[in-house]
Design an enzyme around this catalytic site. Structure first.
Site, PDB file in Angstrom:
ATOM      1  N   TYR A 226     -17.771   3.386  13.188  1.00  0.00           N
ATOM      2  CA  TYR A 226     -18.715   4.459  12.899  1.00  0.00           C
ATOM      3  C   TYR A 226     -19.670   4.744  14.038  1.00  0.00           C
ATOM      4  CZ  TYR A 226     -17.506   5.611   8.151  1.00  0.00           C
ATOM      5  OH  TYR A 226     -16.867   6.077   7.043  1.00  0.00           O
TER       6      TYR A 226
ATOM      7  N   GLU B 241      -4.864 -18.902  -5.201  1.00  0.00           N
ATOM      8  CA  GLU B 241      -4.727 -17.528  -4.716  1.00  0.00           C
ATOM      9  C   GLU B 241      -5.764 -16.625  -5.368  1.00  0.00           C
ATOM     10  OE1 GLU B 241      -0.955 -15.883  -5.858  1.00  0.00           O
ATOM     11  OE2 GLU B 241      -1.560 -13.827  -5.450  1.00  0.00           O
TER      12      GLU B 241
END
Lengths: 383, 365
Positions: free
Chosen positions: B107, B193
């Protein structure tokens, strides 16, 4: 002052339905009552299958609470209108039975005094009743039906809620039965994780010397502001749900706001319909969340990013709206509750077909965000 | 004779700033002499699809070299332009000791960096050129990971005391290099996970009854989670077990923990965890633990393509042939299932039976 406000409500809250937070034994009692009513009707001289009466979760049953003093909308809630789920209606038989199946499993879970996730509930249901359930969304809808039936929160049913929320800034928390106090201004950029357990949140003791509460849409912005310790320059509390707010984050925000009613709550979201929708969820609640939502509405004001801030960002940072954004914008435009200033901003977004992220302000340097916020607060530039 | 520098010295801020200065000086010198600036970058690859077994993939050494001669082609000129701009921003971050994410950097000049991927590549190139990791450039992202269990450590001035309430999750610190004073009485580290499984273990007070540390990356693990795990293993030397869903994505996450990702291949040596063992879920577990058929879902076309692509990875053949055969079984059976499906047996089956019995009987590969 609080008592005056409460007594001026003139019992209007009898009009609204909400989900209570119950202990496992209380929830089991409600399930038992439902079963007993069913059996009573079945055993009566004119036996029949009783209908289930659920709070109607449609826009027709939606009411808007208006703040008595300010005459502006303060929250959405569901009123008492009931919808009947009947075994006798051919397209509703499956969902009727699904409600009973969910009640059965929840009762078992409550007996064990454990909590399960919605996914685990899904697996339990597809293995015990494969004919009635085949997708997670079906399970979720049935859970909402059960909440509308028993009028208690999801956690009361034994379904655990996680929270994505984090907190930082000039606030000190003391957890129930713990001696240690947690000073959120020393928590670093990772902040204090808000637990999903509403019972624990209710018992938190809060102390703060902040002057503002900043509600932030994205984790990255929260991280930047927490790292730069913006809450020391502008005495404030930073809170984020990392996106669409969950119940626990809204609960905590509501609690802080109740304890410190004079603190303005300022929202920092991206300039797009999704960002505004997140702001409005904090502000009004949402019907989609069913009965659990209304209670935790707070008076959040829109600090940024807004239409007149667009002059601060380079035009390359403006990107076109996606299809999803347009859909969200359309549904919001039609909502009666949305105030005019917000409607104008939405129209500007849709007409220019553009959106922008808060990070676009970094083109002026990464410390510009803190300055931007400070300037806006000083100028009272929020709607 | 030149003294060999230690790793911490090499990645020291001032040393990196000096390297940036030297690089800039060489570019300017070249330009003044009418020569094109040249950047030579090593290309790292932690796996390839060569099935003959003769590939040269390695975790430490580069596979090939790329020479960017700026004036030779327009695309090189553009790359050089972006490279130098990002380098300027990095220099500023190092000088002021501030941190920014890759998105923040994008940005800062959105018109020049037309998309995020271009910034990502420039950052990777800078890391390769300066022989350092991404966090050494002060480019960090918000952390996703959570940790709980019998662990205590300090991050800067803040003390994380997970030992007092071992079943409460804490976010994994982003600035892993500031983590010190690691103290633990755990017997092993369990990596899961999904956040949902982490929550299940937290809710069952798993860490209260088992002396261990539980970490989750909440899906594909980010860099700080992997670095933190690596740090814990270096300091504590504990066995590490990984619990993933029995589907191609779970398997992929498992390989990322073990071998590192392709994107961060240049930094694989500090991100991978070769000690990690696959605890579950194996395709055979659905029979061994009598999972009802409804809990097994068919593999989608996408799942199958992914599994087939993963079978070609050279490191599976070389290092973990057992993992490869399990993946083959998964593909043959054509079904997948999630860890949460085990809750059908009993709500706390995962914490009470599955994990403890597997660890005790050493059923891991």
């Amino acid at each position: 002052m609080i008592n005056l406000c409460n007594s001026s409500r003139f019992h209007f809250d009898q009009q609204l339905s909400y989900a209570e937070i119950l202990s496992p034994s209380e929830s089991r009692a409600r399930i038992e009552v439902t079963v007993l009513n069913f059996l009573k009707l079945l055993n009566s001289p004119n036996p029949s299958i009783s209908d289930l009466h659920l709070i109607n979760r449609t826009s027709k049953n939606t009411r808007i609470a208006r703040d008595l003093f300010k005459n502006e909308a303060s929250s959405l809630f569901l009123s008492h209108s009931l919808s009947k789920k009947s075994l006798n209606r051919s397209n509703a038989t499956q969902s009727f039975i699904r409600i009973w199946k969910v009640l059965e499993i929840c009762y078992q879970i409550l007996l064990q005094e454990k909590l399960v996730t919605q996914r685990e509930l899904f697996y339990k249901l597809i293995s015990t009743s494969p004919n009635y359930f085949n997708s997670q969304s079906q399970v979720n809808r049935s859970v909402q039906d059960v909440i509308a039936l028993l009028r208690c929160s999801r956690q009361s049913l034994g379904i655990m809620a996680s929270s994505r929320g984090i907190l930082a800034g000039r606030i000190i928390l003391q957890e129930h039965n713990q001696d240690k106090v947690i000073d959120c201004s020393l928590c670093g950029s990772s902040g204090y994780s808000i637990t999903g357990d509403l019972n624990l949140l209710e018992k938190l003791v809060i102390k703060s010397d902040a002057r503002y509460i900043l509600v932030i849409e994205k984790h990255a912005i929260f991280h930047r502001l927490a790292e730069d310790k913006v809450f020391n320059q502008i005495p404030s509390i930073l809170i984020t749900a990392k996106g669409y707010p969950d119940i626990a984050t809204r609960f905590l925000l509501h609690k802080i706001s109740r304890n410190y009613p004079n603190l303005p709550i300022l929202g920092l979201v991206d300039w797009n319909p999704a960002g505004l929708s997140i702001l409005c969820t904090f502000k009004y609640g949402s019907i989609g969340m069913g009965l659990e939502a209304y209670k935790y509405a707070c008076d959040v004001k829109w600090l940024g990013l807004r239409g007149d801030d667009l002059q601060l960002i380079p035009k390359e940072s403006l990107v076109p709206l996606k299809q999803r954004d347009l859909q969200i914008a359309e549904s919001m435009m039609n909502a009666e509750i949305l105030q005019d200033g917000y409607k104008e901003e939405l129209e500007l977004m849709v007409n220019s077909h553009q959106r922008a992220e808060l990070e676009a302000l970094y083109c002026h340097g990464y410390d510009f965000l803190g300055k931007y916020i400070a300037t806006k607060i000083v100028k009272n530039d929020y709607i | 004779m030149k003294r060999k520098r230690s790793r911490s010295e090499i990645t020291d801020r001032n040393f990196l700033l000096k390297k940036i200065k030297d690089f800039t000086r060489s570019v300017v010198k070249n330009l003044c002499n009418g020569r094109s600036p040249v950047v030579i970058l090593d290309r790292f690859q932690n796996y390839c699809t060569d099935q003959t077994g003769n590939c040269t993939c390695s975790f430490d050494l580069p596979k090939s070299r790329e020479k960017l001669v700026s004036f030779q082609r327009e695309c090189y000129t553009r790359r050089m332009d972006i490279f130098v701009r990002v380098l300027l921003i990095v220099q500023q971050l190092l000088q002021e000791n501030k941190h920014a994410s890759k998105r923040d950097i994008y940005y800062m000049h959105p018109s020049v960096f037309s998309e995020q991927a271009i910034v990502d590549r420039a950052i990777n190139d800078i890391c390769i050129l300066l022989s350092c990791s991404r966090h050494n450039l002060n480019v960090v992202s918000v952390g996703k990971g959570l940790v709980m269990g019998w662990l205590r450590f300090a991050e800067g001035e803040k003390m994380f005391d997970c030992i007092k309430s071992p079943s409460t999750g804490h976010p994994i610190p982003v600035h892993v290099e500031e983590v010190k004073d690691i103290v633990s009485v755990a017997d092993y580290i369990l990596v899961v996970e999904k956040e949902a499984v982490f929550q299940r273990l937290s809710n069952d007070s798993f860490c209260d009854t088992h002396r261990c540390i539980v970490i989750t990356g909440r899906g594909y693990p980010d860099v700080s989670t992997r670095r933190f795990l690596r740090l814990l293993i270096e300091k504590l030397c504990l066995p590490v077990y990984c619990l993933v869903d029995c589907d191609p994505y779970g398997f992929d996450i498992l390989t990322i923990y073990r071998f590192g990702s392709m994107e961060m291949a240049y930094d694989a040596k500090s991100l991978r965890v070769p000690e990690i063992r696959w605890l579950g879920a194996f395709p055979s577990d659905s029979e061994n633990y009598q999972l009802p058929e409804q809990c097994l879902f068919p593999l989608t076309e996408e799942d199958k393509k992914k599994a087939e692509a993963m079978l070609l990875r050279c490191y599976l053949q070389h290092e973990v042939p057992q993992w490869r055969s399990e993946l083959q079984v998964m593909l043959q059976r054509g079904v997948k299932f999630e860890i949460e499906a085990l809750s059908v047996v009993s709500i706390s089956f995962l914490s009470d039976e599955y994990i403890p019995s597997k660890i005790q009987s050493a059923v891991h590969i």
